[in-house]
Motif scaffolding. Structure first.
Motif, short mmCIF file in Angstrom:
data_model
loop_
_atom_site.label_atom_id
_atom_site.label_comp_id
_atom_site.label_asym_id
_atom_site.label_seq_id
_atom_site.Cartn_x
_atom_site.Cartn_y
_atom_site.Cartn_z
N GLU A 5 21.38 38.00 -28.30
CA GLU A 5 21.98 37.02 -27.39
C GLU A 5 20.96 35.96 -26.97
OE1 GLU A 5 25.37 39.70 -25.12
OE2 GLU A 5 23.25 39.96 -24.55
N LEU A 6 19.73 36.39 -26.70
CA LEU A 6 18.69 35.44 -26.31
C LEU A 6 18.38 34.46 -27.44
CD1 LEU A 6 16.20 37.77 -24.41
CD2 LEU A 6 17.70 36.03 -23.43
N ILE A 7 18.26 34.96 -28.66
CA ILE A 7 17.98 34.09 -29.79
C ILE A 7 19.12 33.10 -29.99
CG2 ILE A 7 17.74 34.04 -32.31
CD1 ILE A 7 16.13 36.72 -31.95
N SER A 8 20.35 33.60 -29.93
CA SER A 8 21.52 32.74 -30.08
C SER A 8 21.54 31.65 -29.00
CB SER A 8 22.79 33.58 -29.99
OG SER A 8 23.93 32.76 -29.91
N TRP A 9 21.39 32.06 -27.75
CA TRP A 9 21.40 31.13 -26.61
C TRP A 9 20.34 30.05 -26.79
CZ3 TRP A 9 23.87 29.85 -22.13
CH2 TRP A 9 23.15 29.11 -21.20
N ASN A 10 19.12 30.48 -27.08
CA ASN A 10 18.02 29.54 -27.15
C ASN A 10 18.07 28.64 -28.37
OD1 ASN A 10 16.38 29.93 -24.70
ND2 ASN A 10 16.35 32.04 -25.42
N MET A 11 18.56 29.15 -29.50
CA MET A 11 18.74 28.28 -30.66
C MET A 11 19.72 27.17 -30.32
SD MET A 11 18.82 30.79 -33.99
CE MET A 11 19.38 29.46 -35.08
N ARG A 12 20.84 27.54 -29.72
CA ARG A 12 21.85 26.54 -29.38
C ARG A 12 21.34 25.59 -28.30
NH1 ARG A 12 26.72 29.42 -27.59
NH2 ARG A 12 25.32 31.14 -27.19
N ARG A 13 20.58 26.13 -27.33
CA ARG A 13 20.02 25.29 -26.27
C ARG A 13 19.04 24.27 -26.85
NH1 ARG A 13 15.23 25.40 -23.82
NH2 ARG A 13 14.68 27.43 -24.70
N LEU A 14 18.13 24.74 -27.68
CA LEU A 14 17.13 23.84 -28.26
C LEU A 14 17.77 22.83 -29.22
CD1 LEU A 14 14.31 26.46 -28.81
CD2 LEU A 14 14.23 24.52 -27.23
N ARG A 15 18.76 23.27 -29.99
CA ARG A 15 19.48 22.33 -30.88
C ARG A 15 20.16 21.26 -30.05
NH1 ARG A 15 23.60 22.66 -33.85
NH2 ARG A 15 24.60 24.52 -33.04
N GLY A 16 20.78 21.67 -28.93
CA GLY A 16 21.46 20.71 -28.06
C GLY A 16 20.50 19.69 -27.48
N GLU A 17 19.33 20.17 -27.06
CA GLU A 17 18.33 19.26 -26.51
C GLU A 17 17.86 18.25 -27.55
OE1 GLU A 17 15.24 21.75 -24.92
OE2 GLU A 17 16.52 22.51 -23.31
N LYS A 18 17.77 18.69 -28.80
CA LYS A 18 17.32 17.81 -29.89
C LYS A 18 18.48 17.01 -30.49
CE LYS A 18 13.05 19.34 -30.04
NZ LYS A 18 11.90 18.55 -29.73
N GLY A 19 19.72 17.46 -30.21
CA GLY A 19 20.90 16.77 -30.75
C GLY A 19 21.03 16.91 -32.25
N ILE A 20 20.68 18.08 -32.79
CA ILE A 20 20.78 18.27 -34.23
C ILE A 20 21.82 19.33 -34.58
CG2 ILE A 20 18.41 17.50 -34.63
CD1 ILE A 20 17.62 20.37 -35.15
N SER A 21 22.39 19.21 -35.74
CA SER A 21 23.42 20.12 -36.21
C SER A 21 22.79 21.38 -36.82
CB SER A 21 24.29 19.44 -37.27
OG SER A 21 23.51 19.20 -38.43
N GLN A 22 23.61 22.39 -37.01
CA GLN A 22 23.17 23.59 -37.71
C GLN A 22 22.71 23.23 -39.11
OE1 GLN A 22 26.48 26.28 -37.74
NE2 GLN A 22 26.01 27.11 -35.72
#
Length: 89
Positions: A5-22
């Motif tokens: 859950e932590l990895i998932s949360w933080n990957m999505r958080r950091l992607r959102g901050e950078k504005g990049i797609s999967q």
């Protein structure tokens, strides 16, 4: 939260901050886009090497992928993994 859950949360958080797609994250980290998706959906157990690639691509230290969210912190909307199909006329 558990590790997945932590990895998932933080990957999505950091992607959102950078504005990049999967898809962009996967390409730049040298992993498959579906693997990034499975990590974010907590369907995979990544190796430390994969986590390092992802963290480096996101401009973060690998330890940031295991940070607990701050109370009340919400995820930013992040771009989808693929571009939406264009409607044909």
């Amino acid at each position: 939260m558990n590790g997945r859950e932590l990895i998932s949360w933080n990957m999505r958080r950091l992607r959102g901050e950078k504005g990049i797609s999967q898809e962009r994250l996967a390409n730049e980290a040298g992993v498959d886009r579906t693997y990034v998706s499975r990590l974010e959906r907590m369907k995979e157990n990544p190796s430390i090497g994969i986590l390092e690639k992802i963290a480096n691509t996101l401009g973060a230290h690998v330890s940031e992928l295991l940070l607990e969210p701050v109370d009340g912190e919400k995820l930013m909307q992040v771009p989808a993994g693929r571009k939406p199909k264009e409607k044909r006329s």
